[in-house]
Design an enzyme around this catalytic site. Structure first.
Site, PDB file in Angstrom:
ATOM      1  N   GLU A   1       0.855  -1.204   0.000  1.00 41.88           N
ATOM      2  CA  GLU A   1       0.000   0.000   0.000  1.00 41.88           C
ATOM      3  C   GLU A   1       0.889   1.252   0.000  1.00 41.88           C
ATOM      4  O   GLU A   1       1.891   1.315   0.701  1.00 41.88           O
ATOM      5  CB  GLU A   1      -0.872  -0.005   1.259  1.00 41.88           C
ATOM      6  CG  GLU A   1      -1.884   1.134   1.306  1.00 41.88           C
ATOM      7  CD  GLU A   1      -2.753   1.137   2.564  1.00 41.88           C
ATOM      8  OE1 GLU A   1      -2.359   0.524   3.585  1.00 41.88           O
ATOM      9  OE2 GLU A   1      -3.828   1.757   2.541  1.00 41.88           O
TER      10      GLU A   1
ATOM     11  N   LYS B   1      -9.565   1.931  -2.229  1.00 41.48           N
ATOM     12  CA  LYS B   1      -9.803   1.508  -0.835  1.00 41.48           C
ATOM     13  C   LYS B   1     -11.226   1.904  -0.440  1.00 41.48           C
ATOM     14  O   LYS B   1     -11.615   3.070  -0.558  1.00 41.48           O
ATOM     15  CB  LYS B   1      -8.775   2.177   0.075  1.00 41.48           C
ATOM     16  CG  LYS B   1      -8.781   1.673   1.504  1.00 41.48           C
ATOM     17  CD  LYS B   1      -7.633   2.341   2.269  1.00 41.48           C
ATOM     18  CE  LYS B   1      -7.380   1.706   3.620  1.00 41.48           C
ATOM     19  NZ  LYS B   1      -6.198   2.279   4.275  1.00 41.48           N
TER      20      LYS B   1
ATOM     21  N   CYS C   1      -5.678  -2.929   2.705  1.00 42.84           N
ATOM     22  CA  CYS C   1      -5.422  -2.749   4.137  1.00 42.84           C
ATOM     23  C   CYS C   1      -6.669  -2.875   5.024  1.00 42.84           C
ATOM     24  O   CYS C   1      -7.194  -3.969   5.188  1.00 42.84           O
ATOM     25  CB  CYS C   1      -4.678  -1.430   4.358  1.00 42.84           C
ATOM     26  SG  CYS C   1      -3.710  -1.465   5.887  1.00 42.84           S
TER      27      CYS C   1
HETATM   28  O1  AKG Z   1      -6.702  -2.166  10.406  1.00 42.87           O
HETATM   29  C1  AKG Z   1      -5.633  -1.832  10.911  1.00 42.87           C
HETATM   30  O2  AKG Z   1      -5.345  -2.128  12.069  1.00 42.87           O
HETATM   31  C2  AKG Z   1      -4.630  -1.050  10.153  1.00 42.87           C
HETATM   32  C3  AKG Z   1      -5.199  -0.470   8.903  1.00 42.87           C
HETATM   33  C4  AKG Z   1      -4.288   0.481   8.247  1.00 42.87           C
HETATM   34  O3  AKG Z   1      -3.203   0.739   8.691  1.00 42.87           O
HETATM   35  C5  AKG Z   1      -4.711   1.086   6.985  1.00 42.87           C
HETATM   36  O4  AKG Z   1      -5.811   0.833   6.502  1.00 42.87           O
HETATM   37  O5  AKG Z   1      -3.908   1.840   6.429  1.00 42.87           O
END
Ligand code: AKG
Length: 268
Positions: free
Chosen positions: A43, A113, A154
């Site tokens: 990401e 996202k 993510c």
């Molecule tokens: O869900 C998480 O604990 C981390 C998610 C995250 O860092 C993101 O989506 O960028």
């Protein structure tokens, strides 16, 4: 054709985007040399992770150096390239977007996202992506020569219902997740969530993250991994830069789904 060679590029970047792009090209060449069919990037691989950077590092799709380079690499090495995510500008909006390229370098999918990382963990971490980013509207499953592969970015991986929909209604056999968990939530949740999504969808989960970087504003958790439909960790990195390679066999998905028919419970 059910066997796939994977290479996940767990890398860190620079604040200078052009320098990061050059580094990414070398890493993808290295990953391709392992014989990979599918290469995955993390990401926001070309941008420091933080809301104050996303707009400045953003690129319009029709004029994006990163997209051009990713497409050229996919074509040069004849690989599928899941290009991590980049910050995508569209009119006045900013999205956190994964572009997927086939072996000819054509874009075969694009996932914005869908769930933004807006959390306030008392005394530990506050992050509000929605200050800058807009959420994507769609779930994304791409067609490959190996079968259908779901894409999630993510925080999206925490939403079990979306994964279930991609499995049951959209035919996903595996999921590719460019991610950047952090050293607060990573140690507690990363592995258990990846195993959870693998087990409740009886699918492979392939997650690629940035390496931890002492000079970066965000403490990335790393730990890029490949998990089987049985929930086994096939490979998992630690914090440092590395290329995680693995060979998976998608026929295991149907084996798992037939032997433990949770996705089609009336079939027994
Ligand atoms: O869900 C998480 O604990 C981390 C998610 C995250 O860092 C993101 O989506 O960028």
């Amino acid at each position: 054709m059910s066997k796939i060679k994977l290479a996940l590029v767990q890398m860190k970047g620079f604040s200078d985007k052009d320098k990061t792009i050059e580094k990414m090209k070398k890493k993808v060449a290295e990953a391709a040399a392992s014989g990979a069919d599918i290469i995955v990037l993390p990401e926001m691989w070309n941008c420091p992770y933080g809301t104050k950077f996303f707009r400045d590092y953003g690129e319009y799709e029709n004029d994006s150096k990163s997209i051009k380079e990713l497409s050229a690499l996919a074509k040069e090495f004849g690989v599928y390239l899941f290009g991590g995510t980049i910050s995508e500008l569209d009119e006045d909006k900013v999205y956190n977007t994964c572009y997927v390229f086939d072996r000819q370098g054509e874009i075969i999918g694009k996932h914005r996202k869908h769930h933004l990382f807006d959390v306030d963990i008392k005394g530990k971490m506050r992050f509000k992506e929605s200050d800058v980013l807009s959420p994507g509207e769609d779930l994304t499953v791409v067609n490959t020569e190996f079968g259908k592969i779901g894409v999630a970015v993510c925080y999206d991986v925490r939403f079990a219902g979306d994964f279930n929909k991609m499995t049951k209604e959209m035919g996903a056999l595996a999921f590719i997740v460019p991610a950047a968990f952090n050293t607060t939530t990573g140690p507690r949740f990363w592995q258990i969530i990846m195993q959870g999504r693998a087990v409740d969808n009886q699918s492979f989960i392939i997650a690629c993250a940035p390496a931890l970087d002492d000079n970066a504003p965000y403490d990335a958790y790393g730990h890029s991994c490949v998990v089987s439909p049985w929930g086994e960790i096939i490979k998992m990195a630690e914090y440092e830069e590395t290329i995680v390679t693995a060979e998976i066999d998608l026929s295991e998905v149907m084996e798992a789904r037939t032997q433990i028919p949770i996705l089609n419970p009336t079939s027994l």
